[in-house]
Each structure stands twice: as structure tokens, then as C-alpha cells.
Scaffold this motif. Structure first.
Motif, PDB file in Angstrom:
ATOM      1  N   GLN A 419       0.977  -1.395  -0.014  1.00 35.05           N
ATOM      2  CA  GLN A 419       0.010   0.098  -0.028  1.00 35.05           C
ATOM      3  C   GLN A 419       0.961   1.260  -0.050  1.00 35.05           C
ATOM      4  N   GLU A 420       2.060   1.156   0.713  1.00 36.48           N
ATOM      5  CA  GLU A 420       2.979   2.354   0.849  1.00 36.48           C
ATOM      6  C   GLU A 420       3.782   2.569  -0.586  1.00 36.48           C
ATOM      7  N   ASN A 421       4.122   1.551  -1.096  1.00 32.04           N
ATOM      8  CA  ASN A 421       5.059   1.553  -2.196  1.00 32.04           C
ATOM      9  C   ASN A 421       4.837   0.434  -3.245  1.00 32.04           C
ATOM     10  N   ALA A 422       3.689   0.688  -4.089  1.00 32.26           N
ATOM     11  CA  ALA A 422       3.160  -0.411  -4.983  1.00 32.26           C
ATOM     12  C   ALA A 422       4.082  -0.586  -6.112  1.00 32.26           C
ATOM     13  N   CYS A 423       4.479  -1.856  -6.481  1.00 31.78           N
ATOM     14  CA  CYS A 423       5.434  -2.042  -7.461  1.00 31.78           C
ATOM     15  C   CYS A 423       4.933  -3.125  -8.490  1.00 31.78           C
ATOM     16  N   THR A 424       4.881  -2.850  -9.789  1.00 30.87           N
ATOM     17  CA  THR A 424       4.436  -3.785 -10.583  1.00 30.87           C
ATOM     18  C   THR A 424       5.356  -4.073 -11.921  1.00 30.87           C
ATOM     19  N   PHE A 425       6.065  -5.097 -11.944  1.00 28.89           N
ATOM     20  CA  PHE A 425       6.940  -5.297 -13.117  1.00 28.89           C
ATOM     21  C   PHE A 425       6.262  -5.534 -14.365  1.00 28.89           C
ATOM     22  N   THR A 426       6.945  -4.960 -15.319  1.00 25.69           N
ATOM     23  CA  THR A 426       6.201  -5.133 -16.789  1.00 25.69           C
ATOM     24  C   THR A 426       7.208  -6.132 -17.320  1.00 25.69           C
TER      25      THR A 426
END
Length: 426
Positions: A419-426
Motif C-alpha cells: 500500500q505504501e510503495n506499490a511495484c508492478t513489474f512489466t
């Protein structure tokens, strides 16, 4: 570029292909280019090339020198133990200089030098530029000194892993000490912030921590990275009369500020959101003050930490700074992952790291990389000045606090949440 500095004394610098007398004779014939290409290919297959980029000049230069010493020692130890997969490791170490130069050098290392991975960096801005090159070229990048939450958040990259702790982790680590000492709830803070990506991000995290725990900011000032005179900022602190002065500075900024703050004799205590041991050593035991977060210190009492410290002192004549720990560890993690997967391919190594394989991180507990943002999950610490009567030498001026999180606590307590630091790898 020919490497300079500590690593130039070892056999671990970038090498030019040395041909034999017979090879030179053949070079004059029509078939010479093909023969030389074949010789070059064989020479490269005999080693595993690893790139290392870190600032060696500017306000982060002192930390960069420790980074080079740390990674050099690691590669020397790896090669002395037989290398990796029966091959020696060849280190290509260069000054990253700035984000643009860092990207150019990373591109060259990957495309021309055919490195298996890139290690290093301290500047978050340069780290981002290297990660973008690494991502495009599908090459592993293990960063060792970039704190920005953004690198683990919206700018995260499947090919980038993080040995260094995030700004959130640093603030939460020192925050435990501040909460314990009653320095948050109902207290007014005054922040001094390095005016670049790292500092801005750290200020954001620090303000959030204060607000979440009942504190507030009485003032905040951005400080140019080339500033050496802190008197205008110290006068503003004196006028604001805060309960706590919070440093979001970096590199030798911290040293200069602490020295000058001490000269003014202000009574307001200091704490920091980001810190490197070199800053305290630069300030000296008569000047250093405050409570600071620490990712590693040479007095950590684990067997592997002390073995590293003794080896570093023997090699370089002084104890390792925390940046030396980060770059040393990155090389050891890479070598272990290659050995365990029997591969030098980035995608294979990444899959192994994402499996949360355990590593000795030279602390009380083993560490692992979180699979959704590639952050190394491990203990942190706080440090305060050590009483002068207890100091053994000029390096022995810091008192290491107990590990954070504490024994039995989940290691992820101090880490950013999704919630604080969303990461989504592409």
C-alpha cells in the motif's frame, strides 16, 4: 576506460586482449580479423565479466571509494576460492559520474563487454538510469546504495534488485528509537533535505512518519548538493526552536552540517533518516551527535561480519564502511546465485532470487529478496555516539543499537508495504 583507484592494484580490472607473437604475425594476413575475433571470444568465455558502476567523484565520492574496496575484496575472495562455475570473475569498475554517463557506461558494459550483471551505484538518479538500460537489455542489476522508494515503487524493474535499504526502512528503523525516547508525539521537527531525488523522497517518508505518530514539521529547507556553508540553515533552525532537527542530507553534506551545527552550540537534538558511517568518521568523535539509522556496521557480532571486517582491514588498512558492506555483499550474492543455479543467465538468476533463497548477509539473521519488489529483507540498526572513554581508536566512535526488527519479529516490519510503495513489474 582504464580503472583507477584501489582495484587497479588487483588483476580484476578491464583487460585488453594480449596476443602471442605468433598471433601478431598472423594479424598481418588476410585471415587475421577472424582469428583475432575467435581469440577474443575464447578469452571472454574463460571469465565471467561483472560491471561495477559507482560515483568516485563529487559529494558521494568518498562512499564510492569504499564501494570499490568492498567489491574488489569480494571478487578477490571469489577467485581465490576457485571462481564461479570453474571460471574467474573479471571486474570492470568505473566512475558512474552522473545519470547520463552512468547509462552510457552501463550500455557499453552490456553490449560491448558482455557483462553478466552490473553491480553498484549510490545515487538514486543514476541507479534509475542504469536500471532502465538493464531492463531494456534484460541484464541483472544489483544496486547497492540507492535509497529512493521510487526505485522499489513506480520505477521498479524486474531486472533490478536492492541490497541497500529503502528510505522507508531507514525512517522506520530510526523511528523506533525516536518513539522510545518520546521524540515524536506532540513534537516539532525541522528538516534539512538534500535537493535531489534521494532527499526529496526521504523528506516525504519522514513527514509521513511524523504525521502518523503525532509529530509535525516546524520548518523544512532544501539544501543544494554542492553547499558547504550551512550557517543560513542553522540560523533558521535557531529561530524555529524545534524539538528535533531531522537530517535528510547525504554524503559529505552530513559531515559538514554536523561540524558546523556543533560550532553554533544549539541545544536541539539531531536525528537522521539516512546515514553512512563515513559521515560520522568525517565529523570526528568530538563533533558527532544524534541518533541515526544504520544498515550495517563493522561491530556487528556475527561470525561472517567479523570475518569480513578482519579481511577488509588486512586488505585496506581500515575497517569497512557500510557502503563497502553493500558492494561486497552484492558480489557474494551474485556468485552464490550463479553457483546454485549453475548459470550466468540473468533470467535464471532472477527466478532463483525471487524464490526467496536465503543468503548470509553478515548480520544476526539470514536475508532474502522479496519477490514483489526485489528488496533485500534483513535487519537494520540504530547508532549513537560512543562515550569517548570507551573508544579504542578513531574508527571506534559509534555505539551500535540492537537489531531492528527485534529478535522474533518479522523482518518485514520496517519495510514498505504494498500500500505504501506499490511495484508492478512489466
Amino acid at each position: 576506460m582504464t580503472s583507477t583507484g584501489p582495484n587497479a592494484k588487483t588483476g580484476l580490472t578491464r583487460r585488453t586482449l594480449l596476443t602471442s607473437t605468433a598471433g601478431l604475425a598472423v594479424a598481418g594476413t588476410i585471415g587475421a580479423p577472424a582469428i583475432l575475433q575467435a581469440q577474443s571470444a575464447r578469452a571472454q568465455s574463460d571469465v565471467i565479466r561483472v560491471g561495477h558502476l559507482t560515483p568516485r567523484t563529487g559529494f558521494l565520492g568518498p562512499l564510492g571509494e569504499y564501494a570499490v574496496m568492498g567489491v574488489t575484496l569480494a571478487v578477490e575472495e571469489i577467485n581465490a576460492a576457485g571462481g564461479v562455475l570453474g571460471r574467474k570473475v573479471e571486474l570492470l569498475a568505473e566512475d558512474s559520474v552522473n545519470p547520463s554517463t552512468a547509462a552510457t557506461k552501463a550500455e557499453r558494459m552490456i553490449e560491448r563487454e558482455k557483462v553478466a550483471a552490473i553491480l553498484g551505484e549510490i545515487s538514486s538518479a543514476s541507479g534509475l538510469s542504469i536500471s532502465q538500460v538493464a531492463g531494456r537489455n534484460k541484464t541483472l542489476f544489483i544496486q547497492t546504495g540507492c535509497n529512493s522508494d521510487e526505485l522499489r515503487g513506480k520505477s521498479c524493474n524486474r531486472y533490478m534488485f536492492h541490497i541497500e535499504g529503502s528510505n522507508t526502512a531507514y525512517v522506520k528503523a530510526v523511528g523506533q528509537a525516536l518513539l522510545r525516547d518520546g521524540m515524536v508525539k506532540g513534537k516539532k521537527w525541522f528538516g534539512l533535505t538534500a535537493d535531489y531525488a534521494f532527499g526529496h523522497d526521504l523528506l516525504r517518508v519522514t513527514k509521513k512518519f511524523a504525521e502518523d505518530n503525532g509529530g509535525s514539521f516546524a520548518g523544512s529547507e532544501l539544501v543544494p548538493t554542492d553547499a558547504s556553508d550551512f550557517s543560513p540553515f542553522i540560523l533558521k533552525i535557531r529561530q524555529a526552536k524545534p524539538d528535533l532537527v531531522v537530517s535528510n542530507l547525504a554524503g559529505n553534506q552530513i559531515t559538514n552540517f554536523i561540524k558546523q551545527y556543533n560550532e553554533y552550540g544549539l541545544p536541539f537534538p539531531i536525528a537522521g533518516g539516512g546515514f553512512d558511517t563515513a559521515a560520522a568518521w568525517g565529523a570526528g568523535s568530538d563533533t558527532f551527535t544524534g541518533t541515526w539509522p544504520c544498515i550495517w556496521h563493522h561491530t556487528v557480532q556475527s561470525p561472517s561480519a567479523q570475518a569480513f571486517t578482519q579481511a577488509f582491514i588486512k586488505r585496506w588498512g581500515k575497517p569497512p564502511e557500510n557502503q563497502a558492506w553493500g558492494d561486497y555483499l552484492a558480489a557474494k550474492v551474485l556468485a552464490q546465485a550463479m553457483a546454485e543455479t549453475k548459470s550466468t543467465t540473468s533470467d535464471t538468476i532472477i527466478a532463483h532470487l525471487e524464490s526467496q533463497a536465503k543468503f548470509d548477509v553478515l548480520k544476526g539473521r539470514e536475508g532474502y529478496f522479496r519477490n514483489w519488489d526485489h528488496q533485500l529483507i534483513a535487519e537494520m540498526y540504530t547508532i549513537t555516539p560512543k562515550p569517548k572513554a570507551e573508544q579504542k581508536d578513531k574508527w571506534d566512535m559509534l555505539l551500535l543499537g540492537t537489531a531492528v526488527p527485534g529478535a522474533g519479529e518479522d523482518l518485514e516490519v520496517i519495510q514498505p508495504t504494498k500500500q505504501e510503495n506499490a511495484c508492478t513489474f512489466t
